[in-house]
Design an enzyme around this catalytic site. Structure first.
Site, short mmCIF file in Angstrom:
data_model
loop_
_atom_site.label_atom_id
_atom_site.label_comp_id
_atom_site.label_asym_id
_atom_site.label_seq_id
_atom_site.Cartn_x
_atom_site.Cartn_y
_atom_site.Cartn_z
N LYS A 35 0.92 -1.27 -0.14
CA LYS A 35 -0.07 0.00 -0.04
C LYS A 35 1.02 1.01 0.01
CE LYS A 35 -2.44 -0.95 3.81
NZ LYS A 35 -2.72 -2.36 4.26
N THR A 36 1.55 1.30 1.13
CA THR A 36 2.41 2.54 1.27
C THR A 36 3.24 2.72 0.11
OG1 THR A 36 2.37 2.17 3.56
CG2 THR A 36 4.14 3.66 2.79
N ASP A 222 -3.12 8.08 2.83
CA ASP A 222 -2.83 6.67 3.38
C ASP A 222 -3.58 6.13 4.58
OD1 ASP A 222 -1.51 4.31 3.54
OD2 ASP A 222 0.45 5.13 4.02
N GLU A 223 -3.80 4.99 5.06
CA GLU A 223 -4.43 4.43 5.98
C GLU A 223 -5.96 5.21 6.14
OE1 GLU A 223 -3.11 2.09 7.67
OE2 GLU A 223 -1.03 2.38 7.67
N GLN A 253 -8.28 -3.52 8.67
CA GLN A 253 -7.26 -3.01 9.73
C GLN A 253 -7.47 -1.70 10.36
OE1 GLN A 253 -2.88 -3.11 8.53
NE2 GLN A 253 -3.97 -4.05 6.51
N ARG A 608 1.57 -8.88 10.52
CA ARG A 608 2.77 -8.03 11.00
C ARG A 608 4.04 -9.06 10.59
NH1 ARG A 608 1.20 -4.05 9.12
NH2 ARG A 608 -0.64 -5.51 8.74
#
Length: 734
Positions: A35-36, A222-223, A253, A608
């Site tokens: 994503k990032t 983002d997020e 998330q 993670r």
DNA sequence: TCTAACCAGATTTTT
DNA sequence: TCTGGTTAGA
């Protein structure tokens, strides 16, 4: 069309997203899907391939650290080109800047200060006291939560008052008015105000909104799943009218609902921008298939979600280890031993491991285990640097200098160190200030000009001395001195060093903290106080941790967001811890969202891990100082047994859980040794023995005692002094 | 006005 | 277990 080098190494979906044209885009992406990376490439792509000037781009990240990293990566991608003018940062930081520039169109001046949670609670208490509201019955915390939720929903005190539908809401409403009054009188905004005031600014001044809309040709977020309504309104307003909006997120998330994050923003987005293109990123580049399968099994239980299929090219990988510990100390020891073993076997360095838990309090037994063994660790986020008393005191001085209306800061430090201004004198100052319609801080300064005030000579003298100091520091600030010399003047003039360094160990620690604050102030040589204070308020030290130490990271599941580690330990998987008691209570009261969020939290934790995942729970855990039996987390039952190795689940079914609870209820009354499963072995250490520890060196045993299956030994080390150490980490000498 | 002792109370997550 | 708040006494 020749392909951009910026698309190299990306999969087709990622390329699609990065090179997407203008208009609204929603990127829904699973964990570990880059994503990032996509967002970073997109920024570079806009500049390089679409010819967008950097200052026309706003990119919003979740943390300051993420912003810094993104800036570096984009610059690297563009061949070292400096990207000055790019608006990159958190919502709060970007809003703080806008509000500073546009202050004349807000209720605040450009010298406003930012209230953090502690300041907010002080102000709430003040407000509630004024209104004769019993803060035993309505805790400041709950009142604050109510107000914060209102602000996140863009409800001003007036609008909120109209919607009051319960007695509690009625109380909140009254406090909200009074609280806002205090903030305004102090020329202060809290975190929520930064967002709400910016949106209000845009709503009330079309020309201001238009100015920023013209400036920001592209808005990237983002997020996105962790934005709240105010933040959504903000990007909605900014992106208009072109709506070049690029939002990246994963609803699974979403773990910040407690602070107003609203995953429904994803739905809003699709409703408000019906022509938005939705791009899915489903391939995972991080974890083994086993880990992904476990994560999927856990999250699939949640209803009301779009099912995603996660797949990876990484292969099956090893099974997930499950460990049933006796208690939190046993759990900590087991984790520590596993990390050391992985290291000895040459498989993973300690720095590649992370230990995650639900609540910060859980770090303690872990830290103890590491300290006893003399093994270093990186504690992320817990006791926050800016939360320490001495640091808050110093910052309160700086804030007061910058903004004399800040009465929360004034009252914090007017008698620290003590200078004869007690509750009585302070009350007189408040009353007098109110009578002449000044803030206490400004009234104080007026005293120097010889203002007529009804103080006893003694009080007046004390107040004047302090006012004199304040005026002196303000003169320094007005002369344009950077933060550090002002800070030093405060430290010197107040005699803070002598006050803090009282000869105790803690005193030295506190002084060390002051020196660290000086260090960070030194970085602001070319900035003014305002910039330093804003930075301090908005940058948590979670952002500035040192990644370069080869030691395991200890962190909460919340702060694990966006990170990845080859080896992850998730501990404390028990009912009441994860899911947390609060969510169980909420669930019992008919709010299923609370439990769903706990589940997402576990999902975030599991995903993670790149290679190895270790899950553990304790048979009994210490809460409030005494040890109680606990049940394995219900979430563990959702992990397919085929993916697991290790302890069988004690609570595999509801019936088993009940009988387990009955069984443990009476075991609770037995002495600890009855429940301990390891048979005692003779002690290895006697007082007087010479021993060695790899970290502390050689020493002599002072005392030793059994401690469950291990031995706890007090050692006087030749160089490192006296320590209490787990016997497993000592070797007898000679 | 200050300090120290006591007591009660609370304990999620964080920009 | 710790923190914060209150109170009593100097």
């Amino acid at each position: 069309m020749p392909e951009s080098p910026l698309l190299e190494g990306l999969n087709p979906q990622q390329r699609d997203a990065v090179s997407a044209g203008t208009g609204p885009h929603l990127i829904l992406a699973g964990p570990g899907s880059g994503k990032t990376r996509v967002l970073t490439h997109r920024v570079a792509y806009l500049v390089q391939e679409m010819g967008v000037a950097p200052y026309r781009i706003m990119a919003v990240t979740f943390t300051n650290k993420a912003a810094r990293e993104m800036q570096q990566r984009v610059e690297r991608m563009l061949g070292g080109q400096e990207l000055s003018g790019l608006s990159l940062g958190t919502f709060h930081a970007l809003c703080a800047r806008i509000l500073r520039v546009e202050a004349e169109n807000t209720p605040y001046t450009r010298d406003y200060v930012i209230f953090d949670t502690r300041d907010q609670l002080t102000a709430i208490k003040q407000a509630a006291t004024q209104l004769n509201i019993d803060i035993k019955r309505f805790t400041p915390r709950s009142l604050l939560d109510g107000i914060s939720a209102a602000k996140n929903e863009m409800l001003t005190p007036e609008v909120f008052a109209d919607r009051v539908d319960s007695y509690f809401a009625e109380i909140v409403s009254r406090v909200y008015f009074a609280y806002q009054e205090i903030l305004l009188g102090s020329n202060a905004m809290d975190f929520d105000d930064l967002l709400m005031q910016t949106v209000l600014l845009f709503q009330q001044y079309a020309d201001v909104a238009a100015k920023y809309q013209r400036r920001y040709e592209h808005v990237l977020v983002d997020e996105f799943q962790d934005t709240n309504y105010a933040q959504y309104k903000l990007i909605h307003a900014l992106a208009a009218p072109q709506n070049n909006l690029f939002a990246v997120g994963d609803p699974d998330q979403s773990i910040y609902a407690f602070r107003g994050a609203d995953y429904r923003n994803v739905l809003r987005f699709q409703k408000d921008f019906p022509d938005a293109r939705v791009i899915l990123l489903e391939q995972n580049y991080r974890s083994t298939q086993t880990i992904l399968d476990a994560a999927t099994a856990v999250i699939n239980v949640n209803t009301n979600r779009v099912p995603k299929r996660l797949f990876t090219g990484r292969g099956k990988g090893e099974r997930i280890a499950l460990y049933e510990a006796y208690d939190e100390d046993d759990e900590a020891r087991h984790i520590l031993n596993t990390i050391l073993r992985l290291n000895e076997e040459g498989r993973y360095n300690p720095g590649e491991c992370a230990i995650m838990y639900r609540t910060n309090a859980q770090s303690r037994p872990l830290e103890e285990a590491f300290r006893r063994a003399g093994v270093p660790y990186r504690l992320i986020g817990a006791t926050r640097f800016y939360d320490r008393r001495e640091i808050r005191d110093l910052l309160a001085y700086l804030r007061l200098i910058h903004n004399p209306d800040d009465s929360v800061s004034l009252e914090r430090i007017i008698n620290v160190p003590t200078r004869g201004i007690g509750e009585r004198t302070l009350g007189e100052l408040r009353a007098w200030a109110e009578s002449i319609r000044l803030s206490p801080g400004r009234a104080l300064l007026a005293l120097l000009e010889g203002a007529d005030a009804p103080f006893s000579p003694r009080s007046r003298r004390a107040l004047e001395v302090f006012a004199g100091l304040l005026a002196h520091w303000q003169a320094l600030a007005a002369a344009g001195r950077p933060p550090l010399p002002i800070l030093d003047a405060v430290i010197d003039d107040t005699g803070l060093a002598a006050y803090l360094r009282d000869g105790s160990r803690e005193g030295e620690d506190r002084w060390e903290n002051v020196l660290s604050l000086r260090e960070s102030a030194a970085d602001y040589e070319h900035a003014d106080l305002a910039e330093f204070l804003t930075q301090v308020a908005l940058v948590s030290d979670v952002d500035v941790r040192d990644d370069n130490v080869d030691a395991p990271a200890l962190l909460t599941l919340h702060s694990a967001k966006g990170l990845e580690f080859p080896v992850v330990f998730l501990c404390g998987l028990e009912e009441g811890t994860l899911p947390h008691l609060r969510s169980l209570e909420a669930d019992a009261e008919g709010d299923p969202d609370a439990l769903a969020e706990e589940r997402r939290l576990l999902y975030v934790g599991i995903t993670r891990a790149k290679d190895r995942l270790y899950l553990s729970y304790a048979f009994r855990r210490t809460r409030f100082g005494d040890s109680e039996p606990s049940l394995p987390s219900r979430f563990l039952q959702d992990v397919p047994p085929a993916l697991l190795e290790g302890a069988p689940l004690a609570g595999a079914s509801r019936a088993a859980q009940d009988s387990f609870a009955r069984m443990t209820a009476w075991m609770d009354d037995l002495p600890r040794s009855h429940a301990a499963r390891n048979t005692p072995s003779p002690p290895r250490f006697q007082p007087g023995m010479r021993v060695i520890n790899p970290h502390f060196g050689e020493g002599v045993v002072i005392a030793a005692r059994r401690y469950h299956d291990a031995e706890e030994v007090d050692v006087q080390f030749d160089r490192a002094g006296r320590k209490r150490i787990d016997g497993n980490f000592l070797e007898p000498l000679g």
